[in-house]
Design a protein around this motif. Structure first.
Motif, PDB file in Angstrom:
ATOM      1  N   ILE A 186      75.461  48.290   4.958  1.00 22.47           N
ATOM      2  CA  ILE A 186      76.095  47.159   6.001  1.00 22.47           C
ATOM      3  C   ILE A 186      75.137  45.849   6.394  1.00 22.47           C
ATOM      4  CG2 ILE A 186      76.777  47.055   8.378  1.00 22.47           C
ATOM      5  CD1 ILE A 186      77.272  50.122   7.777  1.00 22.47           C
ATOM      6  N   THR A 187      75.531  44.832   6.209  1.00 21.17           N
ATOM      7  CA  THR A 187      74.898  43.592   6.151  1.00 21.17           C
ATOM      8  C   THR A 187      75.046  43.012   7.825  1.00 21.17           C
ATOM      9  OG1 THR A 187      75.033  42.974   4.060  1.00 21.17           O
ATOM     10  CG2 THR A 187      74.382  41.234   5.525  1.00 21.17           C
ATOM     11  N   VAL A 188      74.116  43.067   8.621  1.00 24.79           N
ATOM     12  CA  VAL A 188      74.617  42.393  10.032  1.00 24.79           C
ATOM     13  C   VAL A 188      74.123  40.893  10.293  1.00 24.79           C
ATOM     14  CG1 VAL A 188      74.561  42.702  12.316  1.00 24.79           C
ATOM     15  CG2 VAL A 188      74.523  44.657  11.010  1.00 24.79           C
ATOM     16  N   GLN A 189      75.150  40.253  10.234  1.00 22.03           N
ATOM     17  CA  GLN A 189      74.474  38.618  10.093  1.00 22.03           C
ATOM     18  C   GLN A 189      74.889  37.984  11.512  1.00 22.03           C
ATOM     19  OE1 GLN A 189      76.500  37.428   6.378  1.00 22.03           O
ATOM     20  NE2 GLN A 189      76.678  35.442   7.087  1.00 22.03           N
ATOM     21  N   VAL A 190      73.899  37.618  12.234  1.00 24.91           N
ATOM     22  CA  VAL A 190      74.037  37.009  13.340  1.00 24.91           C
ATOM     23  C   VAL A 190      73.710  35.497  13.337  1.00 24.91           C
ATOM     24  CG1 VAL A 190      73.518  37.150  16.061  1.00 24.91           C
ATOM     25  CG2 VAL A 190      73.638  39.092  14.790  1.00 24.91           C
ATOM     26  N   GLU A 191      74.662  34.888  14.044  1.00 19.84           N
ATOM     27  CA  GLU A 191      74.758  33.386  13.887  1.00 19.84           C
ATOM     28  C   GLU A 191      74.845  32.661  15.038  1.00 19.84           C
ATOM     29  OE1 GLU A 191      77.557  33.198   9.736  1.00 19.84           O
ATOM     30  OE2 GLU A 191      78.242  32.699  11.444  1.00 19.84           O
ATOM     31  N   GLY A 192      74.697  31.459  15.278  1.00 19.95           N
ATOM     32  CA  GLY A 192      74.726  30.655  16.529  1.00 19.95           C
ATOM     33  C   GLY A 192      73.955  30.964  17.542  1.00 19.95           C
TER      34      GLY A 192
ATOM     35  N   SER B 108      82.641  50.259   0.788  1.00 16.04           N
ATOM     36  CA  SER B 108      81.239  50.858   0.799  1.00 16.04           C
ATOM     37  C   SER B 108      80.103  49.766   1.047  1.00 16.04           C
ATOM     38  CB  SER B 108      80.620  51.475  -0.609  1.00 16.04           C
ATOM     39  OG  SER B 108      80.992  50.504  -1.598  1.00 16.04           O
ATOM     40  N   GLU B 109      80.750  48.352   1.064  1.00 20.14           N
ATOM     41  CA  GLU B 109      79.596  47.306   1.281  1.00 20.14           C
ATOM     42  C   GLU B 109      80.393  46.515   2.573  1.00 20.14           C
ATOM     43  OE1 GLU B 109      76.794  45.823  -1.298  1.00 20.14           O
ATOM     44  OE2 GLU B 109      76.769  47.809  -2.102  1.00 20.14           O
ATOM     45  N   ILE B 110      79.849  46.318   3.667  1.00 17.67           N
ATOM     46  CA  ILE B 110      80.543  45.579   4.619  1.00 17.67           C
ATOM     47  C   ILE B 110      79.649  44.773   5.445  1.00 17.67           C
ATOM     48  CG2 ILE B 110      81.631  45.789   6.982  1.00 17.67           C
ATOM     49  CD1 ILE B 110      82.269  48.912   6.135  1.00 17.67           C
ATOM     50  N   VAL B 111      80.194  43.290   5.614  1.00 21.31           N
ATOM     51  CA  VAL B 111      79.451  42.502   6.223  1.00 21.31           C
ATOM     52  C   VAL B 111      80.167  42.368   7.655  1.00 21.31           C
ATOM     53  CG1 VAL B 111      78.657  40.071   6.223  1.00 21.31           C
ATOM     54  CG2 VAL B 111      78.884  41.006   4.169  1.00 21.31           C
ATOM     55  N   VAL B 112      78.893  42.420   8.655  1.00 23.43           N
ATOM     56  CA  VAL B 112      79.452  42.287  10.118  1.00 23.43           C
ATOM     57  C   VAL B 112      78.803  40.807  10.203  1.00 23.43           C
ATOM     58  CG1 VAL B 112      79.202  43.262  12.425  1.00 23.43           C
ATOM     59  CG2 VAL B 112      79.360  44.847  10.562  1.00 23.43           C
ATOM     60  N   ARG B 113      79.631  39.944  10.581  1.00 22.95           N
ATOM     61  CA  ARG B 113      79.159  38.729  11.261  1.00 22.95           C
ATOM     62  C   ARG B 113      79.619  38.278  12.690  1.00 22.95           C
ATOM     63  NH1 ARG B 113      81.356  33.491   9.862  1.00 22.95           N
ATOM     64  NH2 ARG B 113      83.133  34.512   8.881  1.00 22.95           N
TER      65      ARG B 113
ATOM     66  N   GLN C  88      67.073  40.033  16.984  1.00 24.57           N
ATOM     67  CA  GLN C  88      67.298  41.272  17.908  1.00 24.57           C
ATOM     68  C   GLN C  88      68.760  41.817  18.110  1.00 24.57           C
ATOM     69  OE1 GLN C  88      65.654  39.305  21.463  1.00 24.57           O
ATOM     70  NE2 GLN C  88      66.566  40.627  23.019  1.00 24.57           N
ATOM     71  N   THR C  89      69.518  40.946  18.173  1.00 25.71           N
ATOM     72  CA  THR C  89      71.054  41.291  18.272  1.00 25.71           C
ATOM     73  C   THR C  89      71.479  42.154  17.090  1.00 25.71           C
ATOM     74  OG1 THR C  89      71.531  39.372  19.578  1.00 25.71           O
ATOM     75  CG2 THR C  89      73.423  40.448  18.711  1.00 25.71           C
ATOM     76  N   ALA C  90      71.174  41.703  15.867  1.00 27.76           N
ATOM     77  CA  ALA C  90      71.240  42.373  14.830  1.00 27.76           C
ATOM     78  C   ALA C  90      70.724  43.811  14.624  1.00 27.76           C
ATOM     79  CB  ALA C  90      70.838  41.579  13.422  1.00 27.76           C
ATOM     80  N   TYR C  91      69.752  43.921  15.238  1.00 25.58           N
ATOM     81  CA  TYR C  91      68.867  45.188  15.140  1.00 25.58           C
ATOM     82  C   TYR C  91      69.796  46.116  16.279  1.00 25.58           C
ATOM     83  CZ  TYR C  91      65.048  44.807  11.949  1.00 25.58           C
ATOM     84  OH  TYR C  91      64.232  44.608  10.838  1.00 25.58           O
ATOM     85  N   ALA C  92      69.920  45.491  17.304  1.00 26.09           N
ATOM     86  CA  ALA C  92      70.892  46.424  18.448  1.00 26.09           C
ATOM     87  C   ALA C  92      72.090  46.969  17.782  1.00 26.09           C
ATOM     88  CB  ALA C  92      71.201  45.441  19.615  1.00 26.09           C
ATOM     89  N   VAL C  93      72.939  46.091  17.064  1.00 28.79           N
ATOM     90  CA  VAL C  93      73.983  46.630  16.435  1.00 28.79           C
ATOM     91  C   VAL C  93      73.495  47.574  15.264  1.00 28.79           C
ATOM     92  CG1 VAL C  93      75.849  45.966  15.020  1.00 28.79           C
ATOM     93  CG2 VAL C  93      75.364  44.778  16.762  1.00 28.79           C
ATOM     94  N   ALA C  94      72.547  47.235  14.455  1.00 35.60           N
ATOM     95  CA  ALA C  94      72.365  48.276  13.280  1.00 35.60           C
ATOM     96  C   ALA C  94      71.757  49.580  13.775  1.00 35.60           C
ATOM     97  CB  ALA C  94      71.399  47.439  12.452  1.00 35.60           C
ATOM     98  N   HIS C  95      71.166  49.576  15.018  1.00 29.99           N
ATOM     99  CA  HIS C  95      70.494  50.664  15.623  1.00 29.99           C
ATOM    100  C   HIS C  95      71.663  51.688  16.375  1.00 29.99           C
ATOM    101  CE1 HIS C  95      66.243  48.997  15.061  1.00 29.99           C
ATOM    102  NE2 HIS C  95      66.690  49.702  14.019  1.00 29.99           N
TER     103      HIS C  95
ATOM    104  N   SER D 153      70.360  31.806  12.993  1.00 31.88           N
ATOM    105  CA  SER D 153      70.767  33.099  12.461  1.00 31.88           C
ATOM    106  C   SER D 153      69.854  33.778  11.888  1.00 31.88           C
ATOM    107  CB  SER D 153      71.853  32.348  11.264  1.00 31.88           C
ATOM    108  OG  SER D 153      71.130  31.860  10.233  1.00 31.88           O
ATOM    109  N   ASP D 154      70.235  35.014  11.594  1.00 25.55           N
ATOM    110  CA  ASP D 154      69.333  36.109  10.780  1.00 25.55           C
ATOM    111  C   ASP D 154      70.217  37.192  10.559  1.00 25.55           C
ATOM    112  OD1 ASP D 154      67.034  37.289   9.843  1.00 25.55           O
ATOM    113  OD2 ASP D 154      65.862  37.009  11.519  1.00 25.55           O
ATOM    114  N   THR D 155      69.756  38.040   9.519  1.00 25.71           N
ATOM    115  CA  THR D 155      70.305  39.257   8.837  1.00 25.71           C
ATOM    116  C   THR D 155      69.650  40.283   8.773  1.00 25.71           C
ATOM    117  OG1 THR D 155      71.456  37.378   7.629  1.00 25.71           O
ATOM    118  CG2 THR D 155      71.440  39.701   6.640  1.00 25.71           C
ATOM    119  N   VAL D 156      70.234  41.498   8.873  1.00 20.32           N
ATOM    120  CA  VAL D 156      69.435  42.912   8.861  1.00 20.32           C
ATOM    121  C   VAL D 156      70.462  43.706   8.026  1.00 20.32           C
ATOM    122  CG1 VAL D 156      68.957  44.900  10.238  1.00 20.32           C
ATOM    123  CG2 VAL D 156      68.094  42.785  11.099  1.00 20.32           C
TER     124      VAL D 156
END
Lengths: 408, 408
Positions: free
Chosen positions: B285-291, B373-378, B300-307, B387-390
């Motif tokens: 899973i790719t967690v991409q946070v923009e804006g 099996s591969e998902i991008v959460v934007r 920080q937001t991407a990690y909150a979602v990823a954890h 922006s940043d990505t985890v």
């Protein structure tokens, strides 16, 4: 199976003069479930509430804050399960307000005198028509003996209802404190838990209710965690109906202190009950951090340990793989932590001294404690006098099963 | 089963001139396991390394920092699995140093020219006698063709070895970059991963190695998480043997940029491979946070979602219970986040607009993406341009099983 927690005996739940409760099946999400609960408060009751710090707070949380701020006095609470009314945008606010309007009409009070609460799935439309249709039946059901029914009425993935009651003598009068709460996942309250309601007939000055709610939450709901997920809907409400006992104008007076202690006990029992019934929980774990410079760094360290999936799975397995606790202490965020000053006890077993394995520590001693259903992890930071405590549970297969299935 | 990741074809792993690798079975924890790996670096190699920010960092991490700071030049790395030599106090440091001394004697170099690495169980005594006894066999095995064996030699709960290799043309010369890494739990690197080693024969100025290691880690290992547990032993080492191509005195030159891009790709592949082979992982899973206002709040937001265990179990179940993502965004710690500006896409599906369910969003669209099996959460925060990505994986029954059994 909750950890050392059974359903309350309704006979042990003392009614609180001035509070009546009605519960019904409104079919919010599924049929034949007690999913709608109404609290009716006598005029003159004082109410304080604390709510989630989640920035994505649910519509009902926003409406609760507005209505408490309006200051008209609260006359009823309306609580639905099955739908959180969170992540629902402007439409969610309209629906939460419409529930208040419907109940206000029936009670002939102002909509601002109603506090709405929702818990359940996020990002689905609240069926407020079904809730409105259920309100008359809930009102018909109202009785001061229905605390046990209310504890059932607010359950979601909880396996047992949670309610506690105490009485305390103030100025010769017997004052009652009764409360209910629910969990059981998305639990890392920040100000309050999913839902907790505590009522007393004590005559507490209205201005004290808000600070009282905050104090009670700090020592109870704000010290528990199941999965580190702070809910969108956390709400903790304290009600004082003012029917009994001496006037309490300060929590520092002798009566105020006695009342606070009793309320704190009930609030802590309610909060701990949520952990004991945490999703998939098989163990109840107290993480106690001492020797910190301030309580904040102790709490931060305790939460790092309490949230570590590796620590939690080790507890589930009764595996004294205790280095995982040290790792969590190390990444808790204390930048100048000195690992050579760390001490670790598991109940009475001294596991780590000066950051390394204690020379007398034997694996079988760790194993013996890990097999228990209630365990105290005591961590010494060796850098000050402050301490703090967090309560949590383990991470089991059932947590994954429950949350992989929650909506089905 | 790792997510879209297979064992590397040894024929595809280009040797790096100046680097030879030997692997042996030293019986550190269990017999008949490749558990001891030695990297031999030709004289003149430059080395940079970044290490865990965990305050409970392992003894070998402390020794690595000392030896790099000593500045004598690095001539060998020695890596054992089966024991992390962390939480071992003063005795652990003595044992890590003794391993360096033993290898230094065999190689006729100074002990400060050796970097030691350990991975495995925390808080157990390092059997450095067995490691020392295994060193001659490891040296006998040394060959520049052994990158694949090294990737196997550093595995713990990994299910496949992880190695990637690229070549880039600089000043007419073919320069090679080859690296290996290992996971697969206690993964939330902070500076680097459990273990990652990247070597090139490019002629990089020695002073550039340390900033280069930091830059590469930032874009790769410091952007992945499996369980949020930052290890005591994270280490990422970059080696430049200086055998080939033009002198690279700046990473801003055309050659420097080309080399950096190629190295970044290998580092990212290695880091993502750890997630693909995360304990129990079934999805990448790719967690991409923009804006966001800055990259920090996006991360920080991407990690909150990823954890979030709730988000991770929903991915495991392919259940589009996407409100859980909103809840995690809400508690990520952005104090003035405006929920009415939040947007959420799952791959191409627009799920949330202005903080509420998108009017066109249909559950079956969410379901379709969740099954992949591969998902991008934007996630759009709607408050800036950063922006940043985890990268992360889901939380499955197998994660619990693996970590409840790890030591048995």
């Amino acid at each position: 199976m909750p950890v050392n927690l059974t359903a309350p005996d309704p006979a042990q739940l003392h009614p609180v003069p001035g509070v009546r409760i009605g519960v019904t099946e409104a079919g919010v999400r599924k049929a034949k479930r007690k999913d709608l609960t109404v609290f009716l408060l006598d005029e003159g009751s004082a109410v304080g509430g604390v709510f989630t710090q989640n920035r994505f707070c649910a519509a009902p949380v926003q409406v609760c804050r507005e209505h408490l701020a309006a200051g008209f006095g609260v006359r009823a609470l309306v609580i639905n399960t099955g739908n959180a009314n969170a992540g629902t945008g402007e439409d969610g606010l309209v629906r939460a307000r419409s529930t208040c309007i419907a109940l206000a009409r029936l009670l002939e009070v102002a909509p601002e005198q109603i506090l709405p609460f929702s818990t359940g799935v996020i990002m689905e439309t609240l069926p407020n028509d079904r809730i409105a249709a259920g309100l008359p039946a809930a009102l018909d059901d109202a009785s001061d003996a229905h605390w046990g029914r209310a504890a059932e009425g607010i359950m979601t993935t909880d396996t047992v209802p949670k309610a506690f009651s105490r009485q305390v003598t103030l100025g010769g009068a017997t004052v009652t404190i009764t409360g209910i709460s629910k969990g059981a996942g998305m639990i890392r309250p920040n100000m309050a838990t999913m839902l907790g309601f505590l009522a007393t007939d004590a005559r507490i000055a209205p201005a004290l209710l808000q600070p009282l709610a905050r104090t009670l939450a700090e020592g109870s709901f704000n010290r528990v965690t199941i999965d580190g997920d702070t809910s969108t809907n956390d709400s903790f409400v304290v009600i004082a109906t003012g029917k009994t006992g001496p006037a309490i104008d300060s929590l520092d007076s002798a009566d105020g202190q006695a009342l606070l202690a009793a309320m704190q006990t009930v609030a802590r029992d309610l909060a701990q009950a949520i952990v004991r019934d945490g999703e998939g929980a098989t163990k109840f774990i107290t993480v106690q951090v001492e020797g910190g410079r301030d309580a904040t760094e102790c709490r931060q360290t305790a939460y790092a340990v309490a949230h570590s999936p590796l620590v939690k799975t080790a507890f589930f397995a009764s595996d004294p793989n205790l280095g995982r606790i040290l790792a969590a202490v190390g990444y808790a965020g204390i930048a100048d932590l000195d690992q050579t000053r760390i001490e670790l006890h598991l109940d009475d077993v001294h596991v780590v001294t000066r950051g390394g394995r204690h020379p007398d520590y034997r694996e079988e001693d760790g194993q013996r404690v890990m097999k228990k259903s209630e365990i105290v992890v005591r961590i010494g930071l060796g850098r000050g006098e402050a301490s703090d405590t967090v309560w949590t549970c383990d991470l089991s297969h059932d947590y994954v099963s429950i949350n992989a299935d929650y909506r089905s």
